[in-house]
Design a protein around this motif. Structure first.
Motif, PDB file in Angstrom:
ATOM      1  N   ALA A 197      97.622  25.859 131.534  1.00 46.09           N
ATOM      2  CA  ALA A 197      98.496  26.607 130.628  1.00 46.09           C
ATOM      3  C   ALA A 197      99.032  25.708 129.516  1.00 46.09           C
ATOM      4  O   ALA A 197      99.038  26.095 128.335  1.00 46.09           O
ATOM      5  CB  ALA A 197      99.654  27.222 131.417  1.00 46.09           C
ATOM      6  N   MET A 198      99.468  24.508 129.866  1.00 46.61           N
ATOM      7  CA  MET A 198      99.995  23.580 128.857  1.00 46.61           C
ATOM      8  C   MET A 198      98.891  23.111 127.911  1.00 46.61           C
ATOM      9  O   MET A 198      99.127  22.928 126.714  1.00 46.61           O
ATOM     10  CB  MET A 198     100.646  22.379 129.537  1.00 46.61           C
ATOM     11  CG  MET A 198     101.879  22.716 130.365  1.00 46.61           C
ATOM     12  SD  MET A 198     103.225  23.397 129.362  1.00 46.61           S
ATOM     13  CE  MET A 198     103.703  21.938 128.448  1.00 46.61           C
ATOM     14  N   THR A 199      97.684  22.945 128.441  1.00 49.60           N
ATOM     15  CA  THR A 199      96.553  22.508 127.615  1.00 49.60           C
ATOM     16  C   THR A 199      96.273  23.510 126.506  1.00 49.60           C
ATOM     17  O   THR A 199      96.078  23.134 125.338  1.00 49.60           O
ATOM     18  CB  THR A 199      95.298  22.310 128.475  1.00 49.60           C
ATOM     19  OG1 THR A 199      95.543  21.284 129.452  1.00 49.60           O
ATOM     20  CG2 THR A 199      94.101  21.906 127.619  1.00 49.60           C
ATOM     21  N   GLN A 200      96.269  24.804 126.854  1.00 46.66           N
ATOM     22  CA  GLN A 200      95.896  25.808 125.854  1.00 46.66           C
ATOM     23  C   GLN A 200      97.045  26.266 124.965  1.00 46.66           C
ATOM     24  O   GLN A 200      96.812  26.720 123.843  1.00 46.66           O
ATOM     25  CB  GLN A 200      95.240  27.023 126.513  1.00 46.66           C
ATOM     26  CG  GLN A 200      95.985  27.636 127.669  1.00 46.66           C
ATOM     27  CD  GLN A 200      95.165  28.662 128.418  1.00 46.66           C
ATOM     28  OE1 GLN A 200      94.787  29.699 127.879  1.00 46.66           O
ATOM     29  NE2 GLN A 200      94.886  28.389 129.679  1.00 46.66           N
ATOM     30  N   THR A 201      98.275  26.109 125.404  1.00 43.29           N
ATOM     31  CA  THR A 201      99.396  26.572 124.577  1.00 43.29           C
ATOM     32  C   THR A 201     100.077  25.458 123.787  1.00 43.29           C
ATOM     33  O   THR A 201     100.725  25.732 122.769  1.00 43.29           O
ATOM     34  CB  THR A 201     100.459  27.268 125.449  1.00 43.29           C
ATOM     35  OG1 THR A 201     100.946  26.336 126.432  1.00 43.29           O
ATOM     36  CG2 THR A 201      99.881  28.489 126.137  1.00 43.29           C
ATOM     37  N   GLN A 202      99.942  24.195 124.240  1.00 43.07           N
ATOM     38  CA  GLN A 202     100.653  23.114 123.551  1.00 43.07           C
ATOM     39  C   GLN A 202      99.750  21.931 123.180  1.00 43.07           C
ATOM     40  O   GLN A 202      99.747  21.498 122.024  1.00 43.07           O
ATOM     41  CB  GLN A 202     101.822  22.621 124.419  1.00 43.07           C
ATOM     42  CG  GLN A 202     102.898  23.677 124.626  1.00 43.07           C
ATOM     43  CD  GLN A 202     104.141  23.118 125.301  1.00 43.07           C
ATOM     44  OE1 GLN A 202     104.455  21.940 125.199  1.00 43.07           O
ATOM     45  NE2 GLN A 202     104.865  23.988 125.999  1.00 43.07           N
ATOM     46  N   ILE A 203      99.002  21.414 124.124  1.00 43.07           N
ATOM     47  CA  ILE A 203      98.237  20.188 123.867  1.00 43.07           C
ATOM     48  C   ILE A 203      97.142  20.411 122.826  1.00 43.07           C
ATOM     49  O   ILE A 203      97.065  19.683 121.825  1.00 43.07           O
ATOM     50  CB  ILE A 203      97.638  19.645 125.184  1.00 43.07           C
ATOM     51  CG1 ILE A 203      98.758  19.263 126.144  1.00 43.07           C
ATOM     52  CG2 ILE A 203      96.740  18.440 124.896  1.00 43.07           C
ATOM     53  CD1 ILE A 203      98.279  18.836 127.517  1.00 43.07           C
ATOM     54  N   LEU A 204      96.276  21.403 123.037  1.00 39.09           N
ATOM     55  CA  LEU A 204      95.182  21.642 122.088  1.00 39.09           C
ATOM     56  C   LEU A 204      95.691  22.082 120.716  1.00 39.09           C
ATOM     57  O   LEU A 204      95.193  21.596 119.690  1.00 39.09           O
ATOM     58  CB  LEU A 204      94.199  22.658 122.664  1.00 39.09           C
ATOM     59  CG  LEU A 204      93.375  22.165 123.870  1.00 39.09           C
ATOM     60  CD1 LEU A 204      92.446  23.259 124.372  1.00 39.09           C
ATOM     61  CD2 LEU A 204      92.576  20.920 123.523  1.00 39.09           C
ATOM     62  N   PRO A 205      96.672  23.001 120.633  1.00 42.26           N
ATOM     63  CA  PRO A 205      97.216  23.339 119.302  1.00 42.26           C
ATOM     64  C   PRO A 205      97.796  22.136 118.573  1.00 42.26           C
ATOM     65  O   PRO A 205      97.688  22.033 117.350  1.00 42.26           O
ATOM     66  CB  PRO A 205      98.284  24.389 119.618  1.00 42.26           C
ATOM     67  CG  PRO A 205      97.811  25.032 120.882  1.00 42.26           C
ATOM     68  CD  PRO A 205      97.198  23.913 121.663  1.00 42.26           C
ATOM     69  N   GLN A 260     109.681  26.491 132.886  1.00 40.89           N
ATOM     70  CA  GLN A 260     109.534  27.691 132.068  1.00 40.89           C
ATOM     71  C   GLN A 260     108.235  28.429 132.381  1.00 40.89           C
ATOM     72  O   GLN A 260     107.254  27.843 132.839  1.00 40.89           O
ATOM     73  CB  GLN A 260     109.550  27.308 130.582  1.00 40.89           C
ATOM     74  CG  GLN A 260     110.831  26.654 130.123  1.00 40.89           C
ATOM     75  CD  GLN A 260     110.759  26.223 128.672  1.00 40.89           C
ATOM     76  OE1 GLN A 260     109.692  26.234 128.077  1.00 40.89           O
ATOM     77  NE2 GLN A 260     111.891  25.844 128.107  1.00 40.89           N
ATOM     78  N   THR A 261     108.249  29.722 132.115  1.00 37.67           N
ATOM     79  CA  THR A 261     107.020  30.514 132.181  1.00 37.67           C
ATOM     80  C   THR A 261     106.217  30.238 130.909  1.00 37.67           C
ATOM     81  O   THR A 261     106.754  30.309 129.805  1.00 37.67           O
ATOM     82  CB  THR A 261     107.341  32.015 132.286  1.00 37.67           C
ATOM     83  OG1 THR A 261     108.035  32.248 133.526  1.00 37.67           O
ATOM     84  CG2 THR A 261     106.076  32.851 132.247  1.00 37.67           C
ATOM     85  N   ILE A 262     104.929  29.912 131.061  1.00 40.82           N
ATOM     86  CA  ILE A 262     104.090  29.542 129.928  1.00 40.82           C
ATOM     87  C   ILE A 262     103.081  30.656 129.658  1.00 40.82           C
ATOM     88  O   ILE A 262     102.285  31.019 130.524  1.00 40.82           O
ATOM     89  CB  ILE A 262     103.333  28.226 130.196  1.00 40.82           C
ATOM     90  CG1 ILE A 262     104.310  27.113 130.582  1.00 40.82           C
ATOM     91  CG2 ILE A 262     102.504  27.829 128.986  1.00 40.82           C
ATOM     92  CD1 ILE A 262     105.312  26.768 129.519  1.00 40.82           C
ATOM     93  N   GLY A 263     103.115  31.202 128.442  1.00 36.12           N
ATOM     94  CA  GLY A 263     102.200  32.265 128.084  1.00 36.12           C
ATOM     95  C   GLY A 263     102.590  32.873 126.743  1.00 36.12           C
ATOM     96  O   GLY A 263     103.585  32.453 126.131  1.00 36.12           O
TER      97      GLY A 263
END
Length: 430
Positions: free
Chosen positions: A96-104, A167-170
């Protein structure tokens, strides 16, 4: 005369089962599953066996069933893994963190076709490394698996919390969500095509097994028995697909899809969901794990070590490295389960995977995996997961509260172990 007639009928049934070479334990599990379905269907006034509930039951089972296939290998080698639910949560948080924060943050825009594949690869690698670490602690440092994975249960659950700051990530990437269930299905036509291929593959597997037995001069079943097995396989596969296809996509969802294409939905148009992609993933995992168990050196070593660890080590098997491999496989499967679970929810939540340790171990044990090691089947674990989910889903539909559901699940687990002990004593496998 009546007693003689009844005895003859019983003997006839036993002879048929012996001729077909049905696993009596498997038949018992199938019978238990059918009984559970019938009872809950009666208690819910026919709502339990509707296409909609069967579809939901199927996608709810997938994540636990995927992990249960790995738990078979763990328990067969006389180990245990209590950390699977927490490891699922950590892998889910990483993806979830990879696709919502790290890659962006690296310049890859949300919605890019790279988001989902990269996140999945990162999650699988993370799960495999963590699992291998558990295996190293167990195999090379000789720390009991119970202690290692009990510590992992506490550690990885809270690592997941810190990764997301609680936190809920999405929402997660749209392509990622396709593997969650209802958001990604094959449709009716694709499902029937898959069903036809599966029927042919099942018939081919049965026939090839017969040819292999003949080649090694083993006894074989009569031809009619082989065709009966083929017919039963075809009926189960096509019946399952027909049920999933019977669950229609809501008309408002269809109307929106037509509008998105600039079209008008025809009057009376309907469309079934078909097979979810998550179920295809479970089928792929089941096939691969079965092939590993039955056709590879790794599988032979796993069952040999579980049957007699000392003899396996004396015969030259590196049981320490084998332990690392088994736990690494378990870690990868936890990551896959985390993918399915978070994709189904469309976000990562802190409580994801909670109590999955109980469900996964129970599924493997109910499916016939012996806690003493050396015995277990992949298909049995998947059926065990389905029985567990059916119990929970049925109780929820009847209105049983969550605490009592867990009481029932715990009782079923103890009963399954007791039945396993009695069965093995009677069959001489104890």
């Amino acid at each position: 005369m009546a007693d003689a007639s009844a005895s003859g009928a019983s003997t006839g049934r036993k002879n048929i089962l012996k001729t077909l070479e049905f696993d009596t334990r498997l038949l018992g599990m199938v019978g238990a599953f059918i009984l559970v379905c019938i009872v809950f269907n009666i208690l819910t006034d026919g709502r339990f066996l509707t296409p909609r509930n069967v579809f939901n039951l199927t996608i709810q089972t997938v994540s636990v069933a995927i992990m249960a296939t790995g738990m078979v290998f763990v328990i067969v080698t006389r180990q245990i893994d209590l950390s699977v639910g927490s490891l699922l949560a950590t892998c889910s948080a990483i993806m979830a963190m990879t696709q919502t924060q790290i890659l962006p943050s690296m310049g890859i825009d949300y919605g890019s076709g790279l988001i989902a594949p990269v996140a999945i690869i990162v999650g699988l690698v993370s799960g495999g490394l963590i699992g291998a670490f558990h295996g190293w602690l167990v195999g090379y440092l000789t720390i009991p698996a119970f202690i290692v994975t009990l510590g992992g249960l506490l550690v990885w659950r809270n690592v997941a919390w810190y990764l997301t700051n609680g936190q809920t990530i999405g929402p997660l990437d749209d392509n990622f969500q396709l593997l969650g269930g209802i958001g990604g299905t094959m449709g009716e036509t694709g499902s029937w095509i898959f069903g036809a291929i599966a029927v042919v593959a099942a018939a081919y597997a049965i026939w090839q097994a017969r040819r292999a037995r003949i080649a090694h001069e083993f006894p074989v079943k009569p031809i009619w028995a082989e065709f009966v097995l083929m017919a039963l396989s075809a009926a189960l596969i096509l019946g399952f697909i027909a049920t999933l296809n019977a669950y229609d996509v809501p008309s408002r969802v269809l109307a929106r899809s037509f509008e998105a294409r600039g079209e008008v939905m025809p009057e009376g148009f309907t469309q079934g969901y078909g097979i979810p992609f998550s179920v295809l993933l479970l089928i792929a995992v089941a096939v691969i794990m079965t092939l590993v168990a039955r056709r590879t050196r790794l599988g032979r070593y796993i069952f040999a070590t579980g049957g007699n660890p000392d003899a396996a080590e004396l015969s030259g098997i590196n049981t320490r490295m084998l332990t690392v491999k088994v736990f690494a496989i378990m870690g990868v499967l936890c990551a896959l389960a985390g993918l399915v679970a978070s994709a189904r929810l469309s976000f990562h939540s802190n409580d994801i995977g909670t109590l999955d340790e109980l469900r996964v171990i129970a599924a493997a044990v109910i499916g016939g995996t012996a806690l003493a090691g050396g015995i277990g089947t992949i298909y049995g674990a998947i059926l065990g997961a389905l029985i567990m989910q059916s119990l929970q889903s049925g109780m929820a539909m009847v209105g049983v509260d969550a605490p009592f559901q867990n009481i029932v699940v715990g009782g079923v687990l103890v009963l399954a172990v007791l039945i396993d002990i009695i069965y093995r004593k009677r069959t001489g496998d104890a």
